[in-house]
Design an enzyme around this catalytic site. Structure first.
Site, PDB file in Angstrom:
ATOM      1  N   GLN A  93      49.799  42.107  20.040  1.00 51.24           N
ATOM      2  CA  GLN A  93      50.120  43.197  19.125  1.00 51.24           C
ATOM      3  C   GLN A  93      50.179  42.718  17.679  1.00 51.24           C
ATOM      4  OE1 GLN A  93      54.233  44.326  18.696  1.00 51.24           O
ATOM      5  NE2 GLN A  93      53.759  46.475  19.027  1.00 51.24           N
ATOM      6  N   GLY A  94      49.354  43.297  16.826  1.00 46.00           N
ATOM      7  CA  GLY A  94      49.375  42.908  15.413  1.00 46.00           C
ATOM      8  C   GLY A  94      50.046  43.970  14.561  1.00 46.00           C
ATOM      9  N   TYR A  95      51.347  43.964  14.547  1.00 43.23           N
ATOM     10  CA  TYR A  95      52.096  44.938  13.742  1.00 43.23           C
ATOM     11  C   TYR A  95      52.705  44.247  12.520  1.00 43.23           C
ATOM     12  CZ  TYR A  95      52.171  48.981  16.990  1.00 43.23           C
ATOM     13  OH  TYR A  95      51.858  50.056  17.763  1.00 43.23           O
ATOM     14  N   SER A  96      53.679  43.342  12.798  1.00 47.07           N
ATOM     15  CA  SER A  96      54.463  42.740  11.708  1.00 47.07           C
ATOM     16  C   SER A  96      53.597  41.893  10.788  1.00 47.07           C
ATOM     17  CB  SER A  96      55.556  41.829  12.287  1.00 47.07           C
ATOM     18  OG  SER A  96      56.415  42.558  13.099  1.00 47.07           O
ATOM     19  N   GLU A 154      58.487  57.427  26.475  1.00 41.62           N
ATOM     20  CA  GLU A 154      59.508  56.993  27.436  1.00 41.62           C
ATOM     21  C   GLU A 154      59.511  55.471  27.609  1.00 41.62           C
ATOM     22  OE1 GLU A 154      60.383  57.086  32.177  1.00 41.62           O
ATOM     23  OE2 GLU A 154      59.080  58.624  31.371  1.00 41.62           O
ATOM     24  N   SER A 204      65.284  46.098  14.829  1.00 44.52           N
ATOM     25  CA  SER A 204      66.522  45.310  14.909  1.00 44.52           C
ATOM     26  C   SER A 204      67.713  46.211  15.202  1.00 44.52           C
ATOM     27  CB  SER A 204      66.748  44.590  13.575  1.00 44.52           C
ATOM     28  OG  SER A 204      67.088  45.541  12.585  1.00 44.52           O
ATOM     29  N   GLU A 235      70.289  46.576  13.496  1.00 43.75           N
ATOM     30  CA  GLU A 235      70.668  47.268  12.269  1.00 43.75           C
ATOM     31  C   GLU A 235      69.816  48.527  12.079  1.00 43.75           C
ATOM     32  OE1 GLU A 235      69.960  44.010  12.503  1.00 43.75           O
ATOM     33  OE2 GLU A 235      71.967  43.167  12.283  1.00 43.75           O
TER      34      GLU A 235
END
Lengths: 390, 376, 390, 376
Positions: free
Chosen positions: C126-129, C244, C375, C377
């Protein structure tokens, strides 16, 4: 670095202990040990006894009738005070108004008020908070308008502790609506018997009457009752916050409370054995005791630093946060120990051992300690800004 | 696994919730607090007429045969308004004690029917000065046999005792002070000779008493020496009920606090814009939701045939909810600030109500230990 | 309301258990029980075994090769899976890309990728961040520019789990800098073997290599690898968040972890007695077990609601917050139980019982669970806004 | 009550702090980690030359006669950079064990002098597979008398053992497995026959080993059967030292996190503007400050003549600091987010260092219980 007190200091401690043992009335000792607030008459009685020995205001400078004691002496005095079960009478006059007058009062104001504060002749209450203001003290609306030689005061103060006992009130009032909201505030002395002063009782969740709302309706006071300059009241209020507050951590009181809790847990039989033998409970006491030790030494460090000139500043926020947390935890543990005896309400000692008669009321009222005098949340903000630069 | 309410249960819930929202507002409750009983006999009669008192009691005793779920629905609603009437003492505890104790069916049936009709108030006296939460630690003694026993000793903090017509009392007929066997249950008239009450108000607004028995005449309920299992089950049922009550109270305290931070302004903005308060409200919300899960769980578990399964479920719920209830109570007061400290606002009353919850029918530590022992 | 499962459901559970016992390789079971991640080959082996029984993607719709199971069945499957010690293989293809293609993929994309995902033929990452973006995902900068029929991709992705194993990557790229930052994002499929793709390993604080930084330097991919419309990638990413997520609470895994921890505490002798007989330790286990029960029933309630049509939405934040908290606590307790055996590093079973050989590494890596996937937070912020309206 | 440092102490503090800040930066430490010893013998020699190794050891053994305060200053600085050299093992533990054990003065003096000169490394082997933290729970046996004893059994997790020249080993000469009396201390050559090490890297970057003794030849230190009190005091001194180390590490982790939130931007603003993070940084700050108070307290208390006073002080410090250290470590990683999870940043290393602190020389629970028993 050295953990011990000097021989002179220990000798001083012994003398204090002897004096207390000789002069502390038994009925006051009992009330104090059960965590019950003294009434007005009892407070004044005890205050005058302290004053007769020059101990009415241990934090005041010697020139104004204080003790001139060192930090260690004050610490030891406080330790003995709680050890012998002497009441910690909260005199707003001694704790708050005195230091203000020392720093900002005129000679006339000092001469008029300081001796009467020391001798508990005048009961002072504090008019700071207002309905709706909460932690945002500076948003206060009670207005004082100079008419001739008199200020005419209109508005309302809330959470005025023992206003129903009080002879006088020192308060913050708005004398100008120009500039920042902090800039138009003045510090004024009022007489509770002035026409236009009324007091509405507020019952707290301990079921008792400590607090009030005070209404000022065209209350007139001579302008000589202004402390410091007009519109400079915020400076006066802030001065008190950074002023040395030896007792803010409440270490001596919490140490005594732990000792009492342990003694109580030893004599309270729960399902066949003393509660202290319940490991879970014993560990909780030990945890608070350990936390308190950390606070005690942090308090020492702060006192040591302030004795050598450093102002406590934002560090006193730490002492208040942790000190009140520990006080509340100890009250909570006493309620846990009371078990079903938490139910009987206002029945000191009728439904069970006297020790538990006031436990829940103390726990309930103790919730206020993290709200007044700058709530815990405000203390965090203060530290975040003042110490961490955030 | 099914979390939905039946149609009847849904109707009950709606009717109780509606009554609470409309008729049991804080001001009305305060008026009831000023009466001598500190509860309303009129309302009690009304609950009986609405069928609420018999809802969760067996049909053969005149009840409507509902389950612990019905009891949960009523208890949560009652807790949400801190209802003062003696539902917990008389219906949840005394009626269930009568139903579960063996013994004379006629006698029991008559008493339970009177309870359901709202005509009889009974309180259960089980706690003692040194018993802690151990129901088997009983020092009150019962001597006698057949129809004639006499009780001696003291029970403490019997809730609603000053208004009760009768008491159900645990007493020792044999064995050592902490033996489970040898504990028996007795029925005692409130006005019998040798029964003396030291009455007082209780912190949650009710009434209670310590009771001394001095050769007080008593009737045995069920088999002699076999009262512990009954009492244990009754207190488990009652514990589930107070968990539901506490859930209601927690939810109200949470909702009040949420409303408060949305409207209360400081420094020129609603305090609900402060991130620290936002996250703390989320914590309160999560405490309420997790407690709701536990209340559902324990209510469904009461039906278990396995007594240890029931005990573990009850203890897990109580051990979990004690700290959560205390947190919600303390946070509600703290976030309200000064006004939260006063008698004038309901928040302080919820605080007291939830404080008592923590120490009733076993503290957090007591139940955590009971749970650990049952599940290790 | 009813706490029990139906007879059919219990029968299903038994069948699942039997299948696992017959098909789970012993070496994978051991690794799984010690909390050690499977390597690529092991993962694919186990994935193909699951797929051979139609269980590679229990959450997928039946039409795409999923199971079509009820919520209860999925729950019971998961419970058995951890009970027998079967690995929980995290396939990004199954968990993330599959649902995206079901909802947004073209027929060609579905035909090309879904069967290979199910059979673990392709490993997707997965290439998100991106470096510097953190929780602010939408601020991503990796750019894709359409040149003819090809997108040319330049930029860098970080925290790409198992990029060093991966054959392909699905990623979010910026295709426009106009409008709100969420508006110019597209969802693109890349091949890890494309020229210009490089992978830099990042070693985590468990001392192992799970994570990577991936660099894209003029990587070219045919425009048919765009999923959904150009500049609509944010819709795709958000869809996954509200989709879900049965497993987000990790209830089954934590239940198994508690059972193992108790068993371990029974056989670990500490100063003359089994650790479980240390009351403090036993109470800590009990507390987590109680907390987990509350989470389990909250999870049931959420599943029940979503089965009857309610989307989990912000409630899934609660499940993640509490679920990861419990996982971290359990890992912490295992480290506590290990005592001095927390020191040996990367020495599975050489320095003490094998059970403790990976305890600390698991604890360390487990800290990530409250950081990735939104996160703690961020979850609080989501609930504050989405549920409380603050 | 005096919290000020003497002039000498102030100088020591400045010189150690300066060395750490300049020469023990993270990159340099990483280079040392790549060597076989995983510490620098060159730096060790340098510490000896600077006088740091003998600072807190008695003058009659060649030390400089400083107090536990000197030891605290060095330990805090070393902890702040996670110094890898075996100061704790060899100086704090082994040298103090030699000083405190009774017995031959010449032998001890020679060994301590060699330690102070940086020429001798000794590790203390006391933990066993089933001993927990009870120093009296000793199953390694010693048979013999006079100059000739032989050891049998296994010790675990002896820190810095692979580089040690000698070991000080607790072994049982009489009594039951957990008796305090009957524990003796022995000196064993690392290369003696029958001494076998299973060596490994440790999580904090050091080296350690389990050691089996198979009829290994050993020399008695002090009086036979009276080793427990010595070992207990040595571990107390060492516990105070790791509290100071942990303080240094906590403070660095806190400072890194504070810097991070001031500079790291998300959603267009430094994350330090989020109130929730601000308050959490305040919590970290308070944890560091309260821990500093405890480190001062325990360092001053080590001089107490009353062993129980010393024990209570040590246990209170360790019990307090365990949870605080864990909190700071966990928060530092959490607030750093992804980068906090990597080997590349020092924060993750502090996390591991502080994790080990919690379980060394007694867990939080162990010390809390010890404290409670001593103060009830």
């Amino acid at each position: 670095m050295n953990i011990d007190f000097t021989a002179e200091e220990l000798q001083f401690k012994e003398e204090v202990r002897e004096w207390f043992n000789a002069n502390l009335p038994a009925d006051l000792k009992r009330k104090s040990e059960l965590g019950i607030a003294l009434n007005k008459e009892e407070t004044q009685t005890w205050g005058k006894i302290l004053n007769s020995n020059g101990w009415a205001a241990i934090n005041w400078p010697k020139e104004y009738g204080g003790t001139g004691w060192s930090v260690s002496q004050k610490h030891l005095f406080d330790e003995v005070r709680v050890e012998v079960g002497a009441p910690n009478i909260m005199s707003m006059g001694v704790a708050m108004l005195g230091p203000v007058l020392h720093a900002f009062g005129t000679d006339e104001q000092k001469a008029e008020h300081l001796p009467r504060i020391l001798n508990y002749d005048d009961w002072w209450c504090q008019g700071y908070s207002e309905p709706g203001a909460g932690s945002d003290l500076a948003s206060l609306k009670t207005a004082a308008k100079l008419e001739g030689d008199e200020y005419v005061v209109n508005g309302s103060k809330i959470w005025t502790t023992y206003a129903h006992y009080a002879d006088k009130m020192f308060c913050l009032v708005r004398t100008s609506t120009e500039g920042r909201k902090q800039e138009g505030i003045s510090f004024l002395l009022l007489d509770m018997n002035d026409p236009g002063m009324t007091v509405r009782p507020i019952v707290s969740i301990d079921g008792e009457h400590h607090l009030n709302q005070t209404f000022m309706d065209d209350v007139r006071t001579h302008k000589s009752n202004l402390v410091h300059e007009e519109n400079k009241g915020w400076t006066v209020a802030k001065y008190l916050l950074t002023h040395e507050r030896t007792g803010i951590a409440g270490v001596a009181g919490s140490k005594a409370a732990i000792a009492k809790l342990k003694a109580l847990a030893k004599k309270t039989i729960v399902d066949g054995k003393p509660a202290i033998e319940n490991e879970q409970f014993a560990m909780k006491i030990a945890q608070v005791e350990v936390d308190l030790k950390a606070l005690e030494y942090t308090n020492f460090r702060t006192l040591a630093a302030s004795a050598t000139g450093g102002a406590p500043g934002a560090e006193s926020s730490l002492l208040k946060i942790k000190g009140t947390q520990i006080q509340q935890l100890l009250a909570e543990l006493k309620v846990e120990l009371a078990g079903y005896l938490a139910y009987p309400w206002g029945t000191l000692g009728e439904a069970g051992p006297e020790d538990f008669g006031h436990a829940v009321a103390s726990y309930n009222f103790g919730r206020a300690s993290t709200i007044y005098g700058g709530s815990t949340e405000v203390q965090y903000n203060v530290m975040s800004k003042g110490i961490l630069g955030l | 696994m099914d979390f939905s309410l039946s149609e009847e249960q849904q109707l009950i819930k709606e009717s109780v919730d509606k009554f609470i929202a409309k008729d049991y507002v804080f001001e009305n409750r305060n008026k009831i607090l000023e009466t001598e009983d500190r509860f309303s006999r009129d309302l009690w009669k009304q609950y009986a007429e609405l069928g609420w008192l018999g809802m969760a009691l067996p049909e053969e005793y005149g009840g409507f045969g509902g389950s612990a779920v019905e009891n949960m629905l009523v208890s949560e609603a009652f807790g949400s308004a801190m209802v003062l009437e003696p539902y917990l003492s008389t219906v949840v505890m005394a009626a269930n004690a009568l139903v579960l104790a063996g013994g004379s069916e006629d006698q029991k049936k008559e008493l339970v029917e009177q309870i359901i009709a709202g005509d009889l108030l009974i309180s259960v006296a089980y706690a003692e000065a040194e018993s802690g939460y151990n129901l088997a630690n009983v020092s009150v003694t019962a001597n006698g046999s057949g129809d004639s026993y006499s009780l001696n000793g003291e029970k403490i903090v019997v809730l609603n005792a000053p208004s009760a017509d009768k008491f159900i009392v645990s007493a020792r007929t044999s064995g050592e002070q902490s033996d489970q066997s040898g504990v028996s249950l007795f029925l005692v008239d409130a006005n019998a000779t040798g029964v003396e009450l030291t009455s007082y108000n209780t912190m949650d607004g009710g009434r209670g008493a310590n009771i001394t028995f001095n050769n007080a005449s008593a009737t045995l309920l069920g088999a002699e020496g076999e009262g512990f299992e009954v009492l244990d089950q009754v207190i488990d049922i009652a514990t589930a009920a107070i968990c539901a009550q506490a859930l209601g109270a927690m939810n109200t305290a949470f909702q009040r606090t949420l409303e408060y931070i949305k409207t209360r302004e400081q420094f020129g903005v609603p305090i609900g814009t402060f991130q620290v308060l936002q996250h703390r409200l989320v914590d309160m919300f999560m405490a309420v939701e997790a407690s709701r899960s536990m209340v559902y769980m324990v209510s469904m578990s009461l039906a278990s045939d396995d007594a240890n399964e029931r005990r573990a479920a009850v203890s897990s719920a109580k051990a979990f909810m004690g700290p959560e209830a205390r947190k919600v109570a303390q946070e509600a007061v703290q976030i309200h600030g000064g006004v939260g400290m006063t008698e004038e606002l309901d928040v302080g009353h919820y605080f007291r109500y939830l404080t008592l919850f923590c120490g009733t029918f076993g503290s957090t530590d007591y139940h955590l230990k009971r749970f650990a022992e049952l599940t290790q």
